[in-house]
Design a protein around this motif. Structure first.
Motif, PDB file in Angstrom:
ATOM      1  N   ILE A 171       6.131  -5.821   1.169  1.00 27.70           N
ATOM      2  CA  ILE A 171       5.905  -5.139  -0.264  1.00 27.70           C
ATOM      3  C   ILE A 171       5.677  -6.102  -1.414  1.00 27.70           C
ATOM      4  CG2 ILE A 171       7.599  -3.915  -2.068  1.00 27.70           C
ATOM      5  CD1 ILE A 171       8.793  -2.311   0.408  1.00 27.70           C
ATOM      6  N   LEU A 172       6.290  -7.225  -1.209  1.00 24.18           N
ATOM      7  CA  LEU A 172       6.308  -8.115  -2.530  1.00 24.18           C
ATOM      8  C   LEU A 172       4.789  -8.828  -2.432  1.00 24.18           C
ATOM      9  CD1 LEU A 172       9.830  -9.935  -2.176  1.00 24.18           C
ATOM     10  CD2 LEU A 172       8.815  -8.236  -4.066  1.00 24.18           C
ATOM     11  N   ILE A 173       4.432  -8.962  -1.157  1.00 21.15           N
ATOM     12  CA  ILE A 173       2.905  -9.767  -1.451  1.00 21.15           C
ATOM     13  C   ILE A 173       2.135  -8.585  -1.605  1.00 21.15           C
ATOM     14  CG2 ILE A 173       1.285 -10.614   0.461  1.00 21.15           C
ATOM     15  CD1 ILE A 173       3.324 -12.034   2.017  1.00 21.15           C
ATOM     16  N   CYS A 174       2.159  -7.567  -1.276  1.00 19.15           N
ATOM     17  CA  CYS A 174       0.958  -6.408  -1.395  1.00 19.15           C
ATOM     18  C   CYS A 174       1.090  -6.183  -2.943  1.00 19.15           C
ATOM     19  CB  CYS A 174       1.449  -5.200  -0.715  1.00 19.15           C
ATOM     20  SG  CYS A 174      -0.070  -4.141  -0.316  1.00 19.15           S
ATOM     21  N   VAL A 175       2.255  -5.947  -3.499  1.00 17.35           N
ATOM     22  CA  VAL A 175       2.375  -5.445  -5.001  1.00 17.35           C
ATOM     23  C   VAL A 175       2.006  -6.771  -5.871  1.00 17.35           C
ATOM     24  CG1 VAL A 175       4.085  -5.185  -6.965  1.00 17.35           C
ATOM     25  CG2 VAL A 175       4.128  -4.038  -4.560  1.00 17.35           C
ATOM     26  N   GLY A 176       2.427  -8.310  -5.303  1.00 15.98           N
ATOM     27  CA  GLY A 176       2.172  -9.085  -5.991  1.00 15.98           C
ATOM     28  C   GLY A 176       0.298  -9.418  -5.837  1.00 15.98           C
ATOM     29  N   ALA A 177      -0.314  -9.291  -5.016  1.00 16.24           N
ATOM     30  CA  ALA A 177      -1.747  -9.310  -4.644  1.00 16.24           C
ATOM     31  C   ALA A 177      -2.265  -8.508  -6.003  1.00 16.24           C
ATOM     32  CB  ALA A 177      -2.080  -9.196  -3.425  1.00 16.24           C
TER      33      ALA A 177
END
Length: 230
Positions: free
Chosen positions: A47-53
């Protein structure tokens, strides 16, 4: 492209909210499958990686379109693609038996970042289709892969045994079953005045048989401490 998304391709409060919500859901779906399989990078990490990207892509768009700064909108996203390799590398481990684990998780993290970049750029169709294909690969195709692997004509085996005579007994039993032994590597280590012997070798079958049956017959030999597929 789908016309339903046309009004959401510009930077606005509504489009930003929908993009972040979609990346949250896509990251959660991919991460949930990894969480069920108890992988190092699970639900929250994806979740964090996808939202951050997604935020990275939108920040580049905002600086160029809203602030009027002369900048390359794709530059920040390019850094995400390169930088995610550091996180992915942290999930890959090589065991003392030369077994590599974590490659699928690392690839999933990289793909999850790309999904975030795509949706953050307003390419909703690509991000959603990519998420569906990732889930298809993990939930359906992985089962087909395991089915093929169980009846693979060749497997690599790690063996821990008591003495050379035990190893000869194992090989005699394999020979009777028409199983060929190839690429044999024997290692001996001494720990606390105890000599430990191990071997890594390849088994080649004349016909497709379940690997677990062969390993079970090896484990049944007296003096074999451990036998597992690499």
């Amino acid at each position: 492209m789908f016309s339903i998304f046309d009004s959401l391709r510009d930077i606005s409060i509504l489009s930003v909210g929908i993009r972040l919500l979609l990346t949250f859901l896509c990251g959660a779906l991919i991460g949930l499958e990894r969480e069920f399989k108890r992988r190092p990078a699970g639900f929250r990490t994806h979740i964090l990686i996808c939202v951050g990207a997604a935020m990275t892509t939108m920040t580049g768009q905002y600086l160029f379109l809203s602030q009027g700064l002369f900048t390359d909108m794709a530059r920040l996203g390019a850094q995400v693609i390169a930088g995610i390799g550091f996180i992915g590398a942290g999930t890959i481990i090589v065991t003392r038996r030369n077994q590599i684990k974590g490659l699928t998780t690392a690839a999933g993290l990289w793909t999850c970042a790309i999904v975030g970049l795509a949706i953050g750029a307003g390419f909703y169709e690509g991000g959603l289709i990519a998420t569906a294909l990732v889930l298809l690969s993990e939930l359906v195709i992985s089962n087909l892969e395991y089915t093929f692997m169980r009846r693979h004509p060749e497997i690599n085996v790690y063996l821990e045994f008591r003495s050379r005579s035990v190893l000869e007994t194992v090989f005699d039993g394999l020979k009777k079953d028409n199983v060929k032994v190839r690429n044999l590597e024997i290692t001996r280590t001494k720990e606390k005045d105890v000599m430990n012997s191990s071997a890594i070798f390849t088994l080649r079958f004349q016909k497709a048989v379940p690997a677990e049956e062969v390993l079970a017959s090896i484990r049944a030999v007296d003096g074999v401490y451990l036998a597992e597929e690499l």
